[in-house]
Design a protein around this motif. Structure first.
Motif, short mmCIF file in Angstrom:
data_model
loop_
_atom_site.label_atom_id
_atom_site.label_comp_id
_atom_site.label_asym_id
_atom_site.label_seq_id
_atom_site.Cartn_x
_atom_site.Cartn_y
_atom_site.Cartn_z
N ILE A 215 -6.06 1.26 -6.45
CA ILE A 215 -7.13 1.94 -5.72
C ILE A 215 -7.69 3.00 -6.67
O ILE A 215 -7.03 4.01 -6.96
CB ILE A 215 -6.61 2.60 -4.41
CG1 ILE A 215 -5.86 1.56 -3.57
CG2 ILE A 215 -7.77 3.20 -3.62
CD1 ILE A 215 -5.29 2.10 -2.27
N GLN A 216 -8.86 2.71 -7.22
CA GLN A 216 -9.46 3.61 -8.21
C GLN A 216 -10.47 4.52 -7.52
O GLN A 216 -10.79 4.32 -6.34
CB GLN A 216 -10.15 2.80 -9.32
CG GLN A 216 -9.23 1.82 -10.02
CD GLN A 216 -8.25 2.44 -11.03
OE1 GLN A 216 -7.28 1.81 -11.39
NE2 GLN A 216 -8.50 3.66 -11.48
N ALA B 270 4.23 3.70 -3.87
CA ALA B 270 2.92 4.21 -4.31
C ALA B 270 3.11 4.94 -5.63
O ALA B 270 3.98 5.81 -5.76
CB ALA B 270 2.35 5.16 -3.26
N ALA C 108 -9.92 7.26 -6.47
CA ALA C 108 -9.19 7.82 -5.33
C ALA C 108 -8.55 9.14 -5.76
O ALA C 108 -7.55 9.14 -6.49
CB ALA C 108 -8.12 6.85 -4.85
N VAL D 12 -6.31 11.76 -5.09
CA VAL D 12 -5.20 12.01 -4.16
C VAL D 12 -5.08 13.50 -3.88
O VAL D 12 -5.02 14.33 -4.80
CB VAL D 12 -3.87 11.46 -4.73
CG1 VAL D 12 -2.70 11.82 -3.83
CG2 VAL D 12 -3.96 9.94 -4.91
N THR E 242 1.38 -0.06 -5.05
CA THR E 242 -0.02 0.37 -5.04
C THR E 242 -0.17 1.52 -6.02
O THR E 242 0.63 2.47 -5.99
CB THR E 242 -0.45 0.85 -3.63
OG1 THR E 242 -0.23 -0.22 -2.71
CG2 THR E 242 -1.92 1.24 -3.61
N TRP F 218 -6.15 10.46 0.24
CA TRP F 218 -7.11 10.65 -0.86
C TRP F 218 -8.54 10.65 -0.34
O TRP F 218 -8.82 10.21 0.77
CB TRP F 218 -6.94 9.56 -1.91
CG TRP F 218 -7.46 8.20 -1.54
CD1 TRP F 218 -8.70 7.68 -1.80
CD2 TRP F 218 -6.75 7.16 -0.84
NE1 TRP F 218 -8.80 6.40 -1.32
CE2 TRP F 218 -7.62 6.05 -0.73
CE3 TRP F 218 -5.45 7.08 -0.30
CZ2 TRP F 218 -7.26 4.87 -0.10
CZ3 TRP F 218 -5.10 5.89 0.33
CH2 TRP F 218 -5.98 4.81 0.43
N LEU G 140 -2.69 4.52 -7.38
CA LEU G 140 -3.91 5.26 -7.04
C LEU G 140 -4.32 6.13 -8.22
O LEU G 140 -3.45 6.77 -8.85
CB LEU G 140 -3.68 6.16 -5.82
CG LEU G 140 -3.29 5.42 -4.54
CD1 LEU G 140 -1.81 5.59 -4.27
CD2 LEU G 140 -4.10 5.93 -3.36
#
Ligand SMILES: Cc1cc2nc3c(=O)[nH]c(=O)nc-3n(C[C@H](O)[C@H](O)[C@H](O)COP(=O)(O)OP(=O)(O)OC[C@H]3O[C@@H](n4cnc5c(N)ncnc54)[C@H](O)[C@@H]3O)c2cc1C
Length: 424
Positions: A215-216, A5, A218, A220, A28, A234, A30
């Motif tokens: 993953i926008q 991530a 988002a 965290v 991924t 998130w 974020l």
């Protein structure tokens, strides 16, 4: 497949994701913004500048900073209100004066590697980012500053940079649109410029094609360890006040890489590390060159005015980016008129025939560490990595640091998870 991530989709996060995807990891990314490159990697100075690798940790910088505190339009501005974050950063900055030479040479080396890596990514993925390979010209108005620059040049050359002194006549030949009077300059033919936002968005698209998940929106909020990896939690970003926020979401990864720009300090604290990034604010203007006359009057070669601490980049035919100033004022992104006006005035002075009636102002926060070198590599806990704190040179250095952090991850986590043999 090992799952990594990446927190943050600025230039450091996206180049990191690309380097990991190339090595075969499941990745991924974020980010709290709706699109990649919407914070500091949005409208910076545009320079890919090994020639700007000198770290600022010098007694003369401290003295100059103190003198500039009296002037509202000074290149460096300090909000005198004390904070532990600012004071601790300043104390570490002063301590790093002892490493000025070594850190400058190290930055040049990194910048030269980064340039190659970035150009290779752009060529492999066919990214158009208004790249201009016309070199970067530093100019100096008086002998004293030119002589100081000569001492710095020796360090830049030690790091492997080809850069040479130029006379006022040569300055005019290199960039005929410059209208000022100069004592001399230094020219770096191999340095370049380009649009960081266009590049990052183009590379993000290439990452997505390679299977990287973005993953926008988002925001965290938590990173917690457990089950041989990390849970990243998130919430949906961008809700208007009063809307019911969506339920928190989370994903599981084998390792995390913090590329969160100025927020990296906060995430590091969450993960048991100290990464003392301070948000050093800067401004840019993008001058839209709408007529053939304005286009002809704007520079093609990138400029760095050492005294004013202002840089320029020509982005395609129709845009001139002018950027500068350093402000120590916490997480404040307000665009102040009295900080933008000096950029407009400077443009008018150096390039009098450029129209400045269509100027777009922007501010951004440089994620800067006290020693001016980025934090790249593993954290204290297994599975935690950093590629952050690139300060005023994130565009210049990220091509190399992404490779370095991907290498550090590869040393501890194979792209394919290996199954342990079952006990007999
Ligand atoms: C005025 C100015 C001029 C500059 N000029 C140059 C130049 O000419 N050449 C050069 O090399 N460099 C330049 N820089 C520096 C360069 O722009 C930065 O070093 C670089 O953009 C930093 O990239 P980053 O990925 O570290 O940070 P960012 O681009 O800020 O990316 C960090 C990302 O993390 C995300 N994030 C943060 N918190 C969270 C959270 N809680 N949840 C999810 N996502 C989160 C943000 O949304 C953001 O997208 C300049 C900077 C400024 C301000």
């Amino acid at each position: 497949m090992t799952h990594i991530a990446v927190i943050g989709a600025g230039i450091t996060g996206v180049t990191t994701a690309y380097a990991l995807a190339q090595r075969g990891y499941r990745v991924t990314v974020l980010d709290r913004q709706r699109y990649a490159a919407m914070e500091t990697s949005f409208a910076n100075g545009g320079q890919l500048s090994a020639c700007n690798a000198e770290v600022w940790n010098k007694l003369s910088t401290v003295m100059q900073g103190l003198r500039w505190m009296m002037r509202r339009d000074a290149p460096l501005l300090m909000n005198p209100k004390p904070s532990w974050h600012k004071l601790s950063w300043m104390a570490e900055f002063v301590r790093e004066i002892a490493h000025y030479r070594a850190n400058t040479v190290e930055t040049v080396r990194l910048a030269l590697k980064a340039r190659e890596a970035l150009f290779a990514m752009a060529a492999a993925e066919g990214i158009d980012f208004d790249l201009k390979t016309r070199g970067i010209l530093h100019f100096y108005r008086d002998r004293a500053n030119f002589e100081k620059a000569t001492a710095v040049n020796a360090l830049l050359r030690e790091g492997g940079l080809e850069r040479y002194a130029v006379t006022p006549e040569e300055i005019r030949a290199i960039e005929p649109t410059l209208a000022g009077t100069y004592h001399g300059g230094y020219f770096t033919p191999s340095d370049a410029t380009g649009d960081i936002h266009k590049f990052t968005r183009g590379l993000a698209a290439a990452c997505a094609r390679k299977g990287v998940r973005f993953i926008q929106d988002a925001d965290v909020a938590t990173i917690t360890s457990g089950e041989g990896g990390y849970a990243v939690g998130w919430r949906q970003a961008g809700h208007l006040t009063g809307h019911a926020a969506e339920a928190p979401q989370s994903l599981q990864a084998d390792a995390v890489v913090i590329c969160a720009g100025c927020a990296s300090r906060h995430f590091a604290a969450m993960l048991g590390d100290r990464v003392n990034v301070y948000p050093v604010k800067g401004y840019s203007i993008t001058v839209n060159l709408l007529t053939p006359e304005a286009q002809a009057a704007a520079p093609e070669v990138s400029i760095l005015d050492e005294a004013a601490k202002i840089v320029t980049s020509r982005l395609g035919d129709e845009r001139l980016r002018v950027a500068g100033t350093a402000e120590f004022n916490g997480f404040n992104r307000d665009i102040r008129h009295d900080r933008i006006q000096p950029l407009v005035d400077w443009t008018r002075e150096q390039f009098p025939r450029v129209d400045t009636d269509r100027v777009v102002a922007w501010s951004g926060l440089r994620p800067m560490l006290p020693n001016m070198l980025p934090k790249v590599g593993r954290g204290r806990r297994p599975g935690v990595f950093y590629n952050t704190g690139h300060g005023h040179l994130g565009w210049t250095l990220s091509g190399a640091t992404a490779e370095l952090v991907a290498g550090a991850i590869a040393a501890e986590h194979a792209p394919e998870r290996t199954l342990l043999p079952l006990a007999a």
